[in-house]
Design a protein around this motif. Structure first.
Motif, short mmCIF file in Angstrom:
data_model
loop_
_atom_site.label_atom_id
_atom_site.label_comp_id
_atom_site.label_asym_id
_atom_site.label_seq_id
_atom_site.Cartn_x
_atom_site.Cartn_y
_atom_site.Cartn_z
N PHE A 1 10.16 6.40 6.00
CA PHE A 1 9.80 6.38 4.59
C PHE A 1 8.85 5.23 4.28
CE2 PHE A 1 10.65 4.13 0.62
CZ PHE A 1 10.07 5.03 -0.27
N PHE A 2 9.21 4.01 4.71
CA PHE A 2 8.39 2.85 4.37
C PHE A 2 7.03 2.92 5.06
CE2 PHE A 2 7.11 -1.64 4.32
CZ PHE A 2 7.15 -1.83 2.96
N SER A 3 6.97 3.39 6.28
CA SER A 3 5.69 3.53 6.99
C SER A 3 4.77 4.50 6.24
CB SER A 3 5.91 4.03 8.41
OG SER A 3 6.67 3.12 9.14
N ARG A 4 5.33 5.64 5.84
CA ARG A 4 4.53 6.62 5.09
C ARG A 4 4.07 6.06 3.75
NH1 ARG A 4 7.15 12.59 5.57
NH2 ARG A 4 7.63 12.61 7.79
N LEU A 5 4.94 5.27 3.11
CA LEU A 5 4.58 4.65 1.84
C LEU A 5 3.42 3.68 2.01
CD1 LEU A 5 5.13 4.23 -1.18
CD2 LEU A 5 6.81 2.48 -0.52
N ILE A 6 3.46 2.86 3.05
CA ILE A 6 2.37 1.91 3.32
C ILE A 6 1.06 2.66 3.54
CG2 ILE A 6 1.48 0.31 5.08
CD1 ILE A 6 3.50 -1.06 3.40
N ILE A 7 1.10 3.75 4.28
CA ILE A 7 -0.11 4.55 4.54
C ILE A 7 -0.64 5.12 3.23
CG2 ILE A 7 -0.95 6.68 5.61
CD1 ILE A 7 1.01 5.97 7.97
N GLN A 8 0.24 5.65 2.40
CA GLN A 8 -0.17 6.21 1.12
C GLN A 8 -0.77 5.15 0.21
OE1 GLN A 8 -0.40 9.36 0.26
NE2 GLN A 8 -1.15 8.91 -1.78
N LEU A 9 -0.15 3.98 0.15
CA LEU A 9 -0.67 2.91 -0.69
C LEU A 9 -2.03 2.44 -0.17
CD1 LEU A 9 2.58 0.88 -1.34
CD2 LEU A 9 1.28 2.21 -3.01
N ASP A 10 -2.21 2.45 1.14
CA ASP A 10 -3.50 2.08 1.71
C ASP A 10 -4.56 3.11 1.30
OD1 ASP A 10 -5.16 0.40 3.46
OD2 ASP A 10 -5.26 2.21 4.70
N ARG A 11 -4.21 4.39 1.33
CA ARG A 11 -5.15 5.43 0.89
C ARG A 11 -5.55 5.24 -0.57
NH1 ARG A 11 -1.77 10.21 3.48
NH2 ARG A 11 -2.50 10.01 5.62
N GLU A 12 -4.59 4.80 -1.36
CA GLU A 12 -4.83 4.58 -2.79
C GLU A 12 -5.48 3.22 -3.05
OE1 GLU A 12 -4.09 6.71 -5.29
OE2 GLU A 12 -3.14 8.22 -4.03
N LYS A 13 -5.75 2.47 -2.00
CA LYS A 13 -6.34 1.12 -2.09
C LYS A 13 -5.46 0.19 -2.90
CE LYS A 13 -10.02 2.48 0.10
NZ LYS A 13 -9.82 2.64 1.50
N ARG A 14 -4.13 0.35 -2.73
CA ARG A 14 -3.16 -0.49 -3.44
C ARG A 14 -2.38 -1.34 -2.45
NH1 ARG A 14 -3.47 -0.68 -9.00
NH2 ARG A 14 -1.48 -1.69 -8.73
N ASN A 15 -3.08 -2.18 -1.72
CA ASN A 15 -2.45 -3.02 -0.71
C ASN A 15 -1.78 -4.25 -1.31
OD1 ASN A 15 -3.37 -1.27 1.22
ND2 ASN A 15 -5.27 -2.39 1.53
N ASN A 16 -1.84 -4.39 -2.62
CA ASN A 16 -1.28 -5.57 -3.26
C ASN A 16 0.02 -5.24 -3.99
OD1 ASN A 16 -1.45 -8.29 -3.60
ND2 ASN A 16 -2.67 -8.18 -5.47
N SER A 17 0.69 -4.18 -3.59
CA SER A 17 1.94 -3.77 -4.22
C SER A 17 3.08 -4.69 -3.79
CB SER A 17 2.28 -2.33 -3.82
OG SER A 17 1.26 -1.47 -4.25
N PRO A 18 4.10 -4.82 -4.64
CA PRO A 18 5.22 -5.70 -4.28
C PRO A 18 6.01 -5.18 -3.09
CG PRO A 18 5.71 -4.47 -6.29
CD PRO A 18 4.29 -4.17 -5.93
N VAL A 19 6.54 -6.10 -2.32
CA VAL A 19 7.39 -5.76 -1.18
C VAL A 19 8.80 -5.53 -1.73
CG1 VAL A 19 8.37 -6.63 0.98
CG2 VAL A 19 6.00 -7.15 0.39
N PRO A 20 9.44 -4.43 -1.33
CA PRO A 20 10.77 -4.15 -1.88
C PRO A 20 11.85 -5.03 -1.26
CG PRO A 20 10.22 -2.52 -0.24
CD PRO A 20 8.99 -3.37 -0.41
N PHE A 21 12.91 -5.22 -2.01
CA PHE A 21 14.14 -5.81 -1.48
C PHE A 21 14.87 -4.66 -0.79
CE2 PHE A 21 18.73 -6.34 -2.05
CZ PHE A 21 18.91 -7.52 -1.34
N ILE A 22 15.44 -4.92 0.38
CA ILE A 22 16.16 -3.88 1.12
C ILE A 22 17.57 -4.38 1.42
CG2 ILE A 22 16.26 -2.53 3.24
CD1 ILE A 22 13.29 -2.56 3.32
N ALA A 23 18.55 -3.50 1.20
CA ALA A 23 19.95 -3.87 1.45
C ALA A 23 20.71 -2.72 2.08
CB ALA A 23 20.62 -4.26 0.13
N PRO A 24 21.66 -3.05 2.94
CA PRO A 24 22.55 -2.01 3.47
C PRO A 24 23.58 -1.65 2.40
CG PRO A 24 23.23 -4.15 4.29
CD PRO A 24 21.98 -4.37 3.49
N LEU A 25 24.06 -0.43 2.44
CA LEU A 25 25.11 0.00 1.51
C LEU A 25 26.38 0.28 2.28
CD1 LEU A 25 22.96 2.41 -0.70
CD2 LEU A 25 23.60 0.04 -1.19
#
Length: 173
Positions: A87-111
């Protein structure tokens, strides 16, 4: 923590050796200035840093043992970690296509139920996305928009491709 002149590292649970993914910056156009190149490099560095921090965090989550939350939670399954990385890899690729490389990095936690939670927060909005345990389960989300008149919440389920578009749209708005 970021220290001048030292490698970036964050210790969430314990040190886990890993090899950061190497990215290459795009070639600089002929008519650009060194300032353009510097800004492009900073953005590319932020993407690399964000991706490496997320993958390091997911590796640490993968190493959690039984009872990691002191309430009897089982370790997070590799299939769930793999879905989170996908999911995160695909999101990075999509944001790169949209030229949005300055998006915030998410917090990640186990549930404790075996899922992985991604969370983005800004001043006026929040997005929580949960990748549940199991390969066939839909990704759930909670979106909160804040304004002077109050908060609005939206909950739902999406599949991976829809989740990528959903998060991209949310980050761009």
């Amino acid at each position: 923590m970021i220290y001048a002149g030292k490698k970036n590292s964050i210790d969430f649970f314990s040190p886990v050796p890993y090899k950061p993914i190497k990215f290459q910056t795009a070639p600089v156009a002929e008519n650009s200035t060194w300032v353009d190149s510097f800004v492009e490099t900073q953005i590319a560095d932020k993407v690399k840093l964000g991706f490496n921090l997320i993958t390091e965090r997911l590796r640490k989550i993968r190493k959690l043992k039984h009872d990691w939350d002191s309430y009897g939670a089982d370790p997070i399954e590799w299939s769930t970690i793999a879905r989170a990385i996908d999911f995160f890899s695909r999101l990075i690729i999509q944001l790169d296509r949209e030229k949005r490389n300055n998006s915030p990095v998410p917090f990640i936690a186990p549930l404790s139920d075996g899922g992985v939670q991604f969370e983005w927060r800004t001043l006026y909005k929040e997005l929580t996305l949960i990748i549940p345990k199991g390969r066939e389960s839909a990704i759930t989300y909670l979106k909160v928009e804040k304004s002077i008149s109050g908060e609005t919440e939206e909950e739902g389920e999406v599949v991976v491709n829809e989740a990528i578009e959903f998060v991209t749209t949310w980050l761009l708005s």
